[in-house]
Design a protein around this motif. Structure first.
Motif, short mmCIF file in Angstrom:
data_model
loop_
_atom_site.label_atom_id
_atom_site.label_comp_id
_atom_site.label_asym_id
_atom_site.label_seq_id
_atom_site.Cartn_x
_atom_site.Cartn_y
_atom_site.Cartn_z
N SER A 165 65.14 8.47 46.46
CA SER A 165 65.50 8.15 47.84
C SER A 165 66.58 7.08 47.81
O SER A 165 66.46 6.09 47.08
CB SER A 165 64.28 7.65 48.60
N ARG A 166 67.62 7.25 48.62
CA ARG A 166 68.74 6.32 48.58
C ARG A 166 68.41 4.98 49.22
O ARG A 166 69.14 4.01 49.06
CB ARG A 166 69.95 6.95 49.29
N GLU A 167 67.33 4.92 49.96
CA GLU A 167 66.90 3.66 50.53
C GLU A 167 65.44 3.44 50.17
O GLU A 167 64.69 4.38 49.94
CB GLU A 167 67.08 3.64 52.05
N GLU A 168 65.05 2.18 50.10
CA GLU A 168 63.67 1.83 49.78
C GLU A 168 63.16 0.84 50.82
O GLU A 168 62.86 -0.31 50.54
CB GLU A 168 63.57 1.23 48.38
N LYS A 169 63.05 1.32 52.04
CA LYS A 169 62.60 0.46 53.13
C LYS A 169 61.09 0.43 53.23
O LYS A 169 60.51 -0.56 53.68
CB LYS A 169 63.19 0.94 54.46
N ASN A 178 74.80 0.58 51.87
CA ASN A 178 74.48 0.17 50.50
C ASN A 178 73.21 0.84 50.00
O ASN A 178 73.10 1.20 48.82
CB ASN A 178 74.34 -1.36 50.44
N ASP A 179 72.22 0.99 50.91
CA ASP A 179 70.99 1.69 50.53
C ASP A 179 71.26 3.16 50.25
O ASP A 179 70.76 3.74 49.29
CB ASP A 179 69.94 1.56 51.64
N ALA A 180 72.06 3.75 51.13
CA ALA A 180 72.33 5.18 51.01
C ALA A 180 73.10 5.50 49.72
O ALA A 180 72.95 6.58 49.15
CB ALA A 180 73.12 5.68 52.22
#
Length: 607
Positions: free
Chosen positions: A131-135, A503-505
């Motif tokens: 996953s491009r983000e880790e929220k 930046n997350d993506a």
């Protein structure tokens, strides 16, 4: 009622571990403690409930600590009453028991060969296409363990405990709560355990712990007796109605007893373990609006135990079992006879406690005791742990505000509350609910000891008690993350800015992680395929697979060859993964740079 003699008088709100520790420490130092407990029993959530001679531990409380002072305090109070108990806890999922903490071979045998392959493929997919983000927790765990392992061992239990979906729980909690566990290392430790030594080993949980003969409540019942012997009885069923203050000082409290009678007690100091949300609402005069609003935004998770007496001397060997099966509501099951055999008066029976994580006022909380006992009996039978017909009695214990919740905005709320409380030097907040902090028993006691010493002239920062440092769930030597001393509970996901989202993506791959993941999985696949052929045996065993020897020097279908093949597979997989990650990162960096430049131009034109 005025102060007696010339003693310093300290009113202590709450008769749990923190409150009673503070009372005994102050009494020994010559300060007069007056303890008010709202319930009819001391111990807070560390109490032991006595039901017809059967003793129930509320939540399961091991006596294990890295704090020598606390350990010595326990031994001084109950030295002859402690048992050394073996620890056994497992995870129940899809009708099978998994060792806790997870052990690779045990997990592999339980899920089966084909499911293991799917778990492995899911892990490789997560490493290759994270996953491009880790929220949130789901993204964080899936990126490290794969989707299938997340759904097996993380999703259901976490959502039961906190009443939130894993997509609503912040990734920071997972990062600090599930540290030092790595699937690649786990597989490597199974194939070549001697290669993992020292600080790189997966941390393990303690195998033994101290436990009072009659449960954790025995500790606090004894402390209450000691206080009474010293002339300081604990006042049970006394609710604090008002905490009076004069400017920047608290000067006393008004309490209401079980009959409704009110009485005011003057005090030089007040130590509070009551929920901080309630504390600020009983101050007179009330605190500033911003502090009061912050307190009213704090949330709690509640808890109830369904105790069942079963006509059977033995049920299962565990101290407790985590229930990950989604088809039942129960989250954890304690077997009290395995904590201490002295908690069971009739040795032909057993006593278990089913733990449900609830919200005060919801359907489970408001259900009748009879309905909850029937639910507990049916769910435990459904899991195959007991015969429902052998349940001969039951009891329900409800514990409000058992777990303070760290939701979105929690830190800002506590900061606002502390800013006010710090201006009242003789009001001391300690313990789990007193500080809205998910402490364990030992660290709640440390806050009490510090508060008592502060009253005597010390200058400890009670909020700086580090409840994560080398905590008792760890056997390694690494320090944990964060200097604030928080034992984390879930924090809701916050919204990110456009640049953070970009930046997350376009987060970069870790070449070592991807290479390591592919290397471990390919090496493990070669080892497993070879092992299966060897176990099957027969003439010309593994004739086709032996062709791998043309590409993997030294490999053949033997046990020695399986090790050589797994090592070669690891090398090739690592190289492929490393090169792939580097190539992707270069390409992504070029595109991200273009997008950030465009975003900068856009923001400049709008500004």
């Amino acid at each position: 009622m005025g102060s007696t003699d010339s003693k310093v008088r300290c009113v202590i709100i709450g008769g749990g571990p923190a409150g009673l520790t503070a009372a005994l420490e102050l009494s020994r130092a010559g300060v007069e403690p007056i303890v008010f407990e709202m319930d009819r029993q001391v111990g807070g959530i560390s109490r032991t409930v006595d039901y017809k001679g059967y003793r129930f531990d509320i939540g399961g409380h091991r006596f294990f600590t890295k704090v020598d002072r606390v350990h010595n305090w326990w031994m001084d109070i109950l030295s002859e009453e402690f048992l050394v108990r073996p620890r056994l806890s497992r995870i129940y999922y899809q009708g099978k028991f998994f060792d806790y903490p997870l052990k690779p071979m045990n997990a592999l045998l339980n899920v089966g060969f084909f499911e293991s392959i799917l778990v492995g493929l899911s892990y490789v997919k997560a490493q290759a296409f994270p996953s491009r983000e880790e929220k949130n927790l789901e993204q964080w765990v899936t990126n490290r363990f794969g989707k299938r392992l997340f759904e097996m061992f993380f999703k259901t239990y976490t959502e039961k405990v906190w009443g939130m979906k894993c997509t609503e729980i912040g990734a920071d909690w997972a990062a600090q709560r599930i540290k030092n566990l790595n699937l690649g290392k786990a597989a490597l430790s199974m194939l070549a355990p001697k290669l993992l030594t020292g600080k790189n080993q997966i941390t393990t949980l303690i195998e033994e712990f101290y436990y009072p003969r009659l449960g954790p409540g025995q500790m606090w019942e004894r402390v209450t007796e000691m206080l009474e012997e010293r002339g300081h009885p604990v006042h049970l069923e006394h609710r604090v109605k008002t905490i009076h203050r004069d400017g920047e000082q608290v000067i006393g409290v008004t309490v209401v007893d079980a009959s409704g009678k009110e009485e005011r007690y003057e005090a030089d100091h007040v130590i509070s373990t009551m929920p901080v949300r309630e504390l600020l609402n009983v101050l007179d005069p009330l605190p500033p609006a911003d502090a009061l609003e912050s307190a009213n935004r704090l949330r709690y998770r509640d808890f109830l135990t369904v105790g069942l007496v079963v006509e059977s001397p033995e049920l299962f060997p565990d101290n407790w079992i985590y229930i990950h099966s989604p088809e039942v509501k129960v989250g954890r099951i304690q077997n009290f006879g395995n904590w201490s055999p002295y908690m069971i008066p009739d040795k032909s029976t057993s006593c278990i406690g089913l733990e449900y994580f609830v919200q005060e006022g919801d359907d489970l909380w408001t259900a009748s005791d009879e309905e909850l006992i029937e639910l507990g009996k049916n769910e435990t039978a459904k899991l195959g742990l007991i015969d429902a017909d052998k349940v001969i009695d039951g009891v329900v214990i409800r514990m409000p505000k058992a777990y303070p919740v760290y939701d979105h905005g929690y830190k800002e709320n506590i900061d606002s509350i502390r800013e006010y409380v710090d201006q009242v030097p003789n009001l001391h907040l300690i313990g789990r609910n007193g500080q809205h902090r998910y402490n364990n028993q030992d660290h709640s006691m440390v806050t009490a000891m510090y508060a008592a010493e502060n009253i005597l002239g010390a200058n400890h920062d009670v909020w700086d008690v580090n409840v994560e440092e080398e905590y008792h769930e760890e056997a390694g030597t690494e320090k944990s993350h964060g200097a604030s001393g928080e034992r984390l509970v879930p924090q809701r996901v916050r919204e990110a800015s456009p640049i953070e989202l970009l930046n997350d993506a376009f987060a970069k791959y870790d070449p070592v992680a991807l290479g390591g993941a592919l290397g471990v999985m390919i090496g493990f696949a070669v080892f497993l395929a070879t092992a299966i052929l060897l176990v099957q045996g027969g003439e010309n065993v593994g004739e086709t697979l032996a062709l791998l020897g043309n590409y993997l020097p030294g490999y053949d279908v033997t046990w020695a060859g399986s090790i050589i093949g797994s090592l070669w597979g690891g090398v090739f997989g690592f190289v492929i993964g490393f090169v792939t990650a580097v190539a992707i990162n270069v390409t992504v960096s070029i595109h991200l740079g273009k997008l950030l430049r465009r975003l900068g131009v856009l923001e400049g034109s709008l500004g």
